[in-house]
Design an enzyme around this catalytic site. Structure first.
Site, PDB file in Angstrom:
ATOM      1  N   ASP A 198     -31.971  26.927-144.391  1.00 22.73           N
ATOM      2  CA  ASP A 198     -30.962  26.181-144.819  1.00 22.73           C
ATOM      3  C   ASP A 198     -30.996  24.883-145.032  1.00 22.73           C
ATOM      4  OD1 ASP A 198     -28.501  27.405-147.434  1.00 22.73           O
ATOM      5  OD2 ASP A 198     -27.684  26.148-145.344  1.00 22.73           O
ATOM      6  N   GLU A 252     -44.304  29.625-130.205  1.00 26.14           N
ATOM      7  CA  GLU A 252     -43.607  30.064-128.947  1.00 26.14           C
ATOM      8  C   GLU A 252     -44.366  31.772-129.457  1.00 26.14           C
ATOM      9  OE1 GLU A 252     -39.931  28.840-127.674  1.00 26.14           O
ATOM     10  OE2 GLU A 252     -40.634  26.952-128.157  1.00 26.14           O
TER      11      GLU A 252
HETATM   12  C1  GLC Z   1     -27.959  26.570-149.237  1.00 28.88           C
HETATM   13  C2  GLC Z   1     -27.772  27.383-150.089  1.00 28.88           C
HETATM   14  C3  GLC Z   1     -26.465  27.390-150.481  1.00 28.88           C
HETATM   15  C4  GLC Z   1     -25.126  27.631-149.326  1.00 28.88           C
HETATM   16  C5  GLC Z   1     -25.100  25.808-149.024  1.00 28.88           C
HETATM   17  C6  GLC Z   1     -24.447  24.938-148.230  1.00 28.88           C
HETATM   18  O1  GLC Z   1     -28.146  25.262-150.871  1.00 28.88           O
HETATM   19  O2  GLC Z   1     -28.409  28.647-150.733  1.00 28.88           O
HETATM   20  O3  GLC Z   1     -25.773  28.891-151.270  1.00 28.88           O
HETATM   21  O4  GLC Z   1     -24.011  27.516-150.228  1.00 28.88           O
HETATM   22  O5  GLC Z   1     -26.877  26.057-148.699  1.00 28.88           O
HETATM   23  O6  GLC Z   1     -25.091  25.853-147.182  1.00 28.88           O
END
Ligand code: GLC
Length: 527
Positions: A198, A252
């Site tokens: 993310d 790994e």
């Molecule tokens: C990313 C995710 C989103 C989230 C953001 C903060 O963009 O896709 O849904 O709100 O990160 O974690």
């Protein structure tokens, strides 16, 4: 079990909205397990499950309070283990979400960090003194407002690129990087096949925390995120190094993949080198092709975006998608026919075609009122700018709660469940669901779609027709998309045979090497 080198599709599940099995109105892991046969029948090779970890849910799981546990709303670790086993038994790989750049403010690391200035975890987050009585710099949060919140206990500000409940981890601290690698190992040891990682753009920041430049081309709210060029708050000097280090954990293990979430930023220069830098951070890394979200409805430009992205991928695995849990539904952005044409194209691109849950049945944005809104990123809590629109419950059938739940779901079910639903569309050979099934089957049966080269062979300056040739050894496939709303004619290789299309063959006219297709039609031929 397949390796990532022959995975041709990935299905994204937003777990709150896929299937509620325990009757609380929120989807759960057992619900996903229950629906694995549907996914297997659809022909998907892998699933990506958005966060299901322990969380206070201020950002519905993207605010993690324990990286190594399941939030009770979704089930427990044993439920996840069962889901993993059942998916693997169906030869479906499982990718989960890793949220490495921030935690929840309820995470024990942050609770410790905020407790005192000399706590050993203090430097795990980004703390700064006031600057001239105010915030340390001008950075804005992506979820609205300033990126700094003052904490009375220790009289310093902490940084949060998103909500104040999502403090940024300090990736310049090697202990943090080590801890995050261990999180990855925890899940890989359990048998998880990959990570969608993310929001990595802020993994490295300007070490001096300098002010972002003002965006002189912006005419909206001067206080908003868009009012600044993000030349200091992200993409810092260690960007690629930290991505490489994280993805190296894949080495790994046997066969693991990471896909970074990344949106290139035109304000920071040409987007394709940015794509390349992230995708090629490591041989096992990649990032999603996000250009379709621009809704730039033009055949030639769409084609060149695909070619440029593939070049940026080099030998790394491409991941093509048309939407996700942060973008309005593709069908609502483009309308049914144009969305279907784009989805057709997406399912015939090289590498991995990604499907956001519900897009395979043509789900639309939810019909929500102000009172329905749950997403805290929506500044005014109105449906207009809320990501809840694309997160409404999966429409399995035409019953009151669409087969998603027995009780009132956390977000309302779309009223169009009466005709947009899995049960109904299974019966209709021309449904978008069956189009997905057919194309996913082709991707499985014919390696050309996953592994073949891609070349633009036909594009018109007006953007109406895009023609693509795919080639693998002696096989050739031709894909044509009509971006115009009226029929178009063009030439095709004479002995090519139609094997799939968005429209019924009654509407398609082929005479030797001349083909006429209806508006917004996609067609696939092989030779
Ligand atoms: C990313 C995710 C989103 C989230 C953001 C903060 O963009 O896709 O849904 O709100 O990160 O974690």
């Amino acid at each position: 079990m397949k390796t990532w080198q022959n995975v041709a599709s990935l299905y994204q599940i937003y777990p709150r909205s896929f299937q509620d099995l325990n009757g609380d109105g929120v989807g759960d892991l057992n619900g996903i397990t229950f629906r694995l046969d549907y996914l297997s029948d659809l022909g998907v090779d892998a699933i990506w499950i958005s966060p299901f970890f322990t969380s206070p849910m201020t950002d519905f799981g993207y605010d993690v309070a324990d990286y190594q546990n399941v939030d009770p709303i979704f089930g427990g670790l044993d439920d996840f283990r069962m889901l993993l086993d059942e998916a693997h038994a169906r030869r479906i790989k499982v990718m989960i979400d890793l949220v490495p750049c921030h935690t929840s403010d309820q995470h024990p690391w942050f609770v410790e960090s905020r407790s005192s200035r000399d706590n050993p975890k203090r430097n795990w987050y980004v703390w700064r003194d006031k600057h001239n009585g105010k915030e340390p710099n001008n950075w804005r949060s992506l979820s609205g407002g300033r990126a700094w919140t003052y904490d009375e206990t220790t009289r310093q500000y902490y940084l949060h690129s998103f909500l104040p409940t999502q403090p940024d981890l300090n990736w310049d601290n090697p202990e943090v990087r080590q801890a995050m690698q261990n999180v990855v190992r925890f899940w890989f040891d359990m048998g998880v096949d990959g990570m969608r990682v993310d929001a990595i753009w802020g993994i490295s920041k300007d070490p001096e925390l300098g002010d972002d430049s003002v965006n002189s081309n912006f005419y909206g709210d001067p206080d908003s995120y868009g009012a600044f060029v993000h030349d200091h708050c992200k993409h810092g000097p260690h960007f690629r190094e930290y991505l490489h280090e994280l993805a190296s954990v894949c080495d790994e293990y046997d066969d693991r993949q990471m896909v970074f979430e990344f949106y290139p930023d035109e304000q920071l220069g040409d987007i394709w080198p940015q794509y390349r830098e992230v995708i090629q951070a490591h041989p096992k890394s990649s990032t999603f092709f996000m250009e379709h979200r621009q809704n730039d409805w033009h055949g030639e430009r769409t084609g060149w975006n695909i070619v440029n992205y593939l070049q940026a991928c080099g030998d790394n695995l491409p991941f093509f998608c048309v939407g996700n849990h942060d973008q309005p539904r593709v069908r609502s952005r483009l309308g049914f026919e144009r969305a279907r044409a784009l989805q057709f194209l997406n399912l015939l691109c090289p590498g991995v075609s990604v499907i956001y849950y519900g897009d395979e049945i043509g789900m639309e944005n939810g019909q929500l009122t102000d009172a329905d809104i749950r997403d805290n990123f929506s500044p005014n809590h109105t449906p207009v700018d809320s990501r809840d629109l694309e997160r409404t419950p999966m429409q399995w059938d035409d019953t009151r709660f669409a087969g998603f739940s027995e009780v009132k779901p956390w977000l309302p079910v779309n009223k169009n469940r009466t005709f947009i639903n899995v049960t109904e569309e299974k019966k209709n050979v021309y449904s978008i669901l069956n189009l997905h099934r057919n194309l996913l089957q082709l991707r499985k049966d014919m390696p050309i779609f996953r592994d073949g080269s891609l070349e633009i062979i036909h594009s018109t300056g007006n953007g109406f027709i895009l023609g693509i040739k795919r080639e693998l050894e002696t096989e050739r496939a031709y894909i044509f998309i009509n971006f115009a709303d009226a029929p178009q004619s063009f030439f095709i290789p004479e002995d090519a045979e139609i094997i799939a299309s968005t429209h019924s063959l009654d509407l398609i006219f082929k005479e030797k090497s001349n083909l006429t297709i209806p508006g917004y039609c996609g067609i696939l031929l092989i030779k």
